[in-house]
Design an enzyme around this catalytic site. Structure first.
Site, PDB file in Angstrom:
ATOM      1  N   GLU A   1      32.155  18.203  15.276  1.00 11.78           N
ATOM      2  CA  GLU A   1      31.228  18.586  16.358  1.00 11.78           C
ATOM      3  C   GLU A   1      29.910  17.825  16.246  1.00 11.78           C
ATOM      4  O   GLU A   1      29.346  17.379  17.236  1.00 11.78           O
ATOM      5  CB  GLU A   1      30.977  20.100  16.355  1.00 11.78           C
TER       6      GLU A   1
ATOM      7  N   ASP B   1      36.783  12.891  15.087  1.00 11.78           N
ATOM      8  CA  ASP B   1      37.704  13.207  13.984  1.00 11.78           C
ATOM      9  C   ASP B   1      37.447  12.288  12.787  1.00 11.78           C
ATOM     10  O   ASP B   1      37.375  12.739  11.643  1.00 11.78           O
ATOM     11  CB  ASP B   1      39.166  13.028  14.434  1.00 11.78           C
TER      12      ASP B   1
HETATM   13 ZN   LIG Z   1      35.814  17.451  19.890  1.00 11.71          ZN
END
Ligand SMILES: [Zn+2]
Length: 695
Positions: A531, A599
């Site tokens: 995030e 990621d």
């Molecule tokens: Zn995301």
């Protein structure tokens, strides 16, 4: 991660209420959480699950299969689901907790006002007999109003009215955040009005897309026949619906274009909008929505309004009325009587997602209550599951990951000092929101009765629409949440520069008191890093510390970022998500770029945190696995999943997230830390010849 999506209309409605500028970057697509029937009580998943391994696979060959092969074999997709993974397991467990709460508060007894409201809503939803007795009665007044339309002016009035009743027709109107002054709100008009999940479905010429359109035409026809039309008329009307929606799709911007916030940045005086699209009759439309008068507006996609404008008068009024009738029945179908429900599921569930049967009613009603009165039900959920200590523990981890990002920005060699300084200012300004809102929405004005499911649904939706419209002249409230507390997901909001972790995800397999730090850092640690990285992905980097759309990069550093991002885009474009007799579908590296960047960055940051935390204990194994190995396995096992080919095809078009397999293998191929932990060698499939790295 995601707001979850299913073919149910309320999701669609919520989606339609959200302009691009409010789009938060989520961890997971919502479409993953479609359906289920299983009746035995769900149990909480476990972290670092040894039974999930497939020991026959070499981790350097296919790390996803190594970490998840056992789980995937033991966990076939339930018949009412199109996708089944660790997220769904936890979501299922949370739903069982909500179900218990709802059954209690729906039963007679002494209840607080909030308990009474969610209990009545749920009970009204569970009354299947009533839904069957009513047939189309719950939408009859909407159909009557549409039948009365006799002029273009009345058409626009009806569009305003239907939008206000949360039926997404023709286009979208919302109050969003002003991208150039993120403390203020701004009116926003945007493309919309199609039924299929993306414009591509109307426009692409491959065999599968052609087949989908044939099935869709048949579906519209069947639904209209249920409403009493004869087969010929219904067939003709279905073509009318397809024609109109195809025109709307043609005028719509595609998803990759929409990822760039600059493409939806067109703030103009209202008079300019009126000139651009006079047939939309905005002087009639805006007051009909009840919003206060305003003189500036953002047109997210000007081409949409330019191209659709002539159609408003050239398409016969009767055709527009057919389109509106279709949108009304389609939106309500999941909650109408059995024949409508069945036909809706047959197309939107069985055909489009590959689920074999619908979810049982209590699950659908639990989800609907959560979506409609989420912060009322959420209060009851939080009181039962998530104490202040949960908030403290999570905050500590968030701070640790933020500290690593600070170090990372200082250390990277491709970014100059000026841009680094700005990046650090932005990082410092990130606001952390954990668990649930500090102040809850007050639903006391929403009327809920036990015998009016569709009415309850509409009034709850109207409450949200009014809340949105009433924001126009108020400052932006950054303490508000876009996800309900039990949600198994997380998000970053670019225009608010905050990261948000609902209570629902702060549990195993993401976070567990029972396991070592390495496994938790591979789980929730990477989620936090993910995030945070969104603030600096190809989308997030275009916003500054205050959430304004402003380029704070030097031209040279911006170019270097783009080269690095291109590497990730190319990598993921090479991954195949479905290959069958209908052809091969690859991931769209541009659509998934932001998520893949997050990621990769998230994993790197969490690993840095692990190294700092463990110090010289990085070599001390637990149970035969080194902390580094436990970290990567902890990460991979969050993404164990099985999915139908149908949903894989749909998500390749609509989902900015990669499927689990590539969220794991795509990332570890770029990570020297992984290759060291498992002693992989150059040439192994999990060792990229051209590793990508942004953060
Ligand atoms: Zn995301």
């Amino acid at each position: 991660m995601r707001p979850v999506r299913s073919p149910q209309s309320l999701n669609e409605t919520k989606e339609s209420m959200r302009p691009l500028r409010l789009l938060a970057v989520i961890l997971l697509a919502s479409s993953g959480l479609v359906g289920q029937t299983e009746t035995k009580p769900a149990k909480a998943p476990t972290s670092f699950d040894k039974s999930a391994f497939d020991a026959t696979v070499n981790p350097c060959e296919d790390f996803y299969q190594y970490s998840c092969g056992g789980w995937r074999k033991a966990n076939p997709i339930p018949s009412d689901k199109s996708r089944w993974g660790r997220f769904n397991e936890l979501d299922e467990y949370n739903q069982s907790v909500l179900h218990d709460i709802l059954e209690k508060v729906a039963a007679s007894g002494k209840h607080t006002a909030i308990e009474q409201k969610v209990g009545d809503f749920y009970a009204g939803c569970m009354d299947e007999k009533k839904a069957n007795d009513l047939g189309t009665k719950p939408i009859q007044s909407q159909l009557d109003d549409i039948a009365k339309i006799g002029s273009t002016k009345q058409l626009i009035q009806e569009v305003a009215k239907l939008q206000d009743q949360s039926v997404p027709v023709l286009f979208r109107f919302t109050i969003g955040v002003d991208q150039h002054n993120a403390t203020k709100h701004l009116a926003d008009v945007d493309q919309g009005g199609i039924t299929l999940p993306d414009r591509d479905y109307y426009l692409k010429q491959d065999a599968k897309s052609v087949e989908t359109r044939e099935k869709y035409l048949a579906h519209v026809q069947k639904m209209l026949q249920l409403m009493g039309e004869n087969a010929d008329q219904a067939s003709k009307d279905a073509k009318t619906v397809m024609d109109i929606e195809t025109q709307l799709a043609k005028a719509s911007m595609d998803r990759v274009m929409r990822r760039d916030p600059k493409n939806s940045d067109h703030i103009v005086g209202v008079s300019e909008l009126l000139q651009m699209a006079p047939n939309f009759d905005f002087p009639e439309f805006f007051p009909a929505t009840g919003v206060e008068k305003f003189d500036r507006v953002n047109i997210s996609n000007p081409d949409f309004f330019k191209q659709v404008n002539p159609l408003i008068t050239s398409v016969p009024l009767d055709d527009w009325k057919t389109y509106l009738r279709w949108r009304v029945v389609k939106s309500a179908a999941p909650w109408l009587s059995q024949p409508y429900f069945d036909e809706n599921f047959d197309f939107s569930g069985r055909y489009m997602t590959g689920a074999k049967e619908p979810e049982v009613r209590w699950k659908r009603c639990t989800q609907l209550t959560n979506r409609s009165l989420g912060e009322a039900l959420g209060q009851l959920y939080v009181a039962q599951t998530f104490g202040p200590e949960g908030k403290d523990r999570t905050l500590k981890m968030v701070k640790a990951i933020e500290h690593q990002m600070d170090k990372d920005i200082h250390a990277i060699d491709w970014m100059g000092e000026d841009t680094k300084k700005q990046a650090l200012i932005k990082l410092q300004a990130v606001m952390n929101k954990i668990g649930y809102p500090d102040k809850w929405k007050d639903y006391s004005s929403v009327k809920v009765t036990r015998d009016d499911l569709l009415g309850n649904l509409r009034r709850a939706a109207k409450f949200e629409i009014d809340r949105n419209h009433n924001k126009l002249n108020k400052p932006v409230d950054r303490s508000e949440w876009n996800m309900t507390p039990p949600t198994v997901n997380a998000y970053y909001s670019p225009d608010q520069n905050n990261i948000n972790f609902p209570a629902g995800i702060l549990q195993p397999p993401f976070f567990s008191k029972e396991v070592d730090d390495a496994v938790n850092l591979g789980g929730i640690g990477v989620v936090i890093g993910h995030e945070l990285s969104h603030g600096f992905d190809d989308q997030g980097r275009k916003f500054d510390a205050e959430g304004n759309l402003r380029d704070w990069w030097t031209a040279e550093d911006g170019k270097k970022f783009e080269e690095r991002a291109q590497c990730i885009s190319d990598e993921y474009s090479g991954f195949t998500t479905v290959k069958d007799e209908k052809g091969e579908v690859k991931l769209n590296g541009n659509l998934t770029l932001g998520e893949n960047t997050a990621d990769n960055g998230g994993l790197h940051l969490a690993y840095m945190a692990l190294e700092e935390l463990m110090g010289d204990k990085m070599n001390l194994p637990i149970d035969g696995y080194s902390p580094a190995q436990r970290f990567f396995i902890g990460y991979a096992q969050i993404w164990c999943q099985n999915q139908t080919d149908q949903i894989a095809r749909q998500l390749a078009i609509t989902d900015p997230h990669s499927p689990g397999k590539y969220r794991v293998n795509g990332v570890v191929q770029n990570a020297p830390e992984f290759q060291k932990a498992f002693s992989c060698k150059a040439g192994d499939p999990m060792v990229s010849a051209k590793p990508c790295r942004v953060w």
